[in-house]
Write an enzyme that holds these catalytic residues in place. Structure first.
Site, PDB file in Angstrom:
ATOM      1  N   LEU A 177      -5.583 -10.682  14.356  1.00  0.00           N
ATOM      2  CA  LEU A 177      -6.437 -11.452  15.264  1.00  0.00           C
ATOM      3  C   LEU A 177      -6.059 -11.146  16.706  1.00  0.00           C
ATOM      4  O   LEU A 177      -5.467 -11.953  17.406  1.00  0.00           O
ATOM      5  CB  LEU A 177      -6.332 -12.951  14.975  1.00  0.00           C
ATOM      6  CG  LEU A 177      -6.947 -13.423  13.668  1.00  0.00           C
ATOM      7  CD1 LEU A 177      -6.862 -14.933  13.540  1.00  0.00           C
ATOM      8  CD2 LEU A 177      -8.390 -12.962  13.521  1.00  0.00           C
ATOM      9  N   HIS A 178      -6.401  -9.940  17.140  1.00  0.00           N
ATOM     10  CA  HIS A 178      -6.201  -9.554  18.537  1.00  0.00           C
ATOM     11  C   HIS A 178      -7.366 -10.128  19.342  1.00  0.00           C
ATOM     12  O   HIS A 178      -8.146 -10.937  18.843  1.00  0.00           O
ATOM     13  CB  HIS A 178      -6.069  -8.035  18.672  1.00  0.00           C
ATOM     14  CG  HIS A 178      -7.187  -7.269  18.062  1.00  0.00           C
ATOM     15  ND1 HIS A 178      -8.365  -7.026  18.730  1.00  0.00           N
ATOM     16  CD2 HIS A 178      -7.334  -6.715  16.833  1.00  0.00           C
ATOM     17  CE1 HIS A 178      -9.185  -6.339  17.944  1.00  0.00           C
ATOM     18  NE2 HIS A 178      -8.581  -6.132  16.782  1.00  0.00           N
ATOM     19  N   ALA A 179      -7.518  -9.719  20.590  1.00  0.00           N
ATOM     20  CA  ALA A 179      -8.448 -10.368  21.524  1.00  0.00           C
ATOM     21  C   ALA A 179      -9.891 -10.468  21.020  1.00  0.00           C
ATOM     22  O   ALA A 179     -10.485 -11.546  21.060  1.00  0.00           O
ATOM     23  CB  ALA A 179      -8.413  -9.650  22.867  1.00  0.00           C
ATOM     24  N   ALA A 203     -10.266 -12.730  17.849  1.00  0.00           N
ATOM     25  CA  ALA A 203      -9.904 -14.093  18.245  1.00  0.00           C
ATOM     26  C   ALA A 203     -11.033 -14.723  19.047  1.00  0.00           C
ATOM     27  O   ALA A 203     -11.366 -15.897  18.857  1.00  0.00           O
ATOM     28  CB  ALA A 203      -8.605 -14.088  19.039  1.00  0.00           C
TER      29      ALA A 203
END
Length: 87
Positions: free
Chosen positions: A14-16, A19
């Protein structure tokens, strides 16, 4: 209250970008939505909170949803993880 587990399959966890998609989806709901990883719990409407979980591909999250539209919110979040985040 609805609880379910998901396994994060999106490459990089769940990177940018994922997310932000999760925050956007959670923000549409009136229900309280929390993500739990280990002993950490964060609000699904908080991108900073999600980023602090350090969720990697293959990690399992417990998602809790409580409120008037919890069933619809659960379906939306599950769809996000199983369809849009799927490999």
């Amino acid at each position: 209250m609805i609880e379910f587990q998901v396994t994060v399959t999106v490459e990089g966890g769940l990177h940018a970008r994922p997310a932000a998609l999760l925050v956007s989806r959670a923000s549409r709901s009136q229900s309280k939505i929390t993500l739990n990883k280990g002993d950490k719990t964060v609000d699904a409407r908080s991108i900073l909170g999600i980023m602090t979980l350090g969720v990697s591909q293959g990690d399992q999250l417990l998602i809790q949803i409580d409120g008037s539209d919890e069933e619809d919110a659960a379906a939306q979040i599950q769809d996000l993880f199983h369809q849009e985040f799927a490999g």
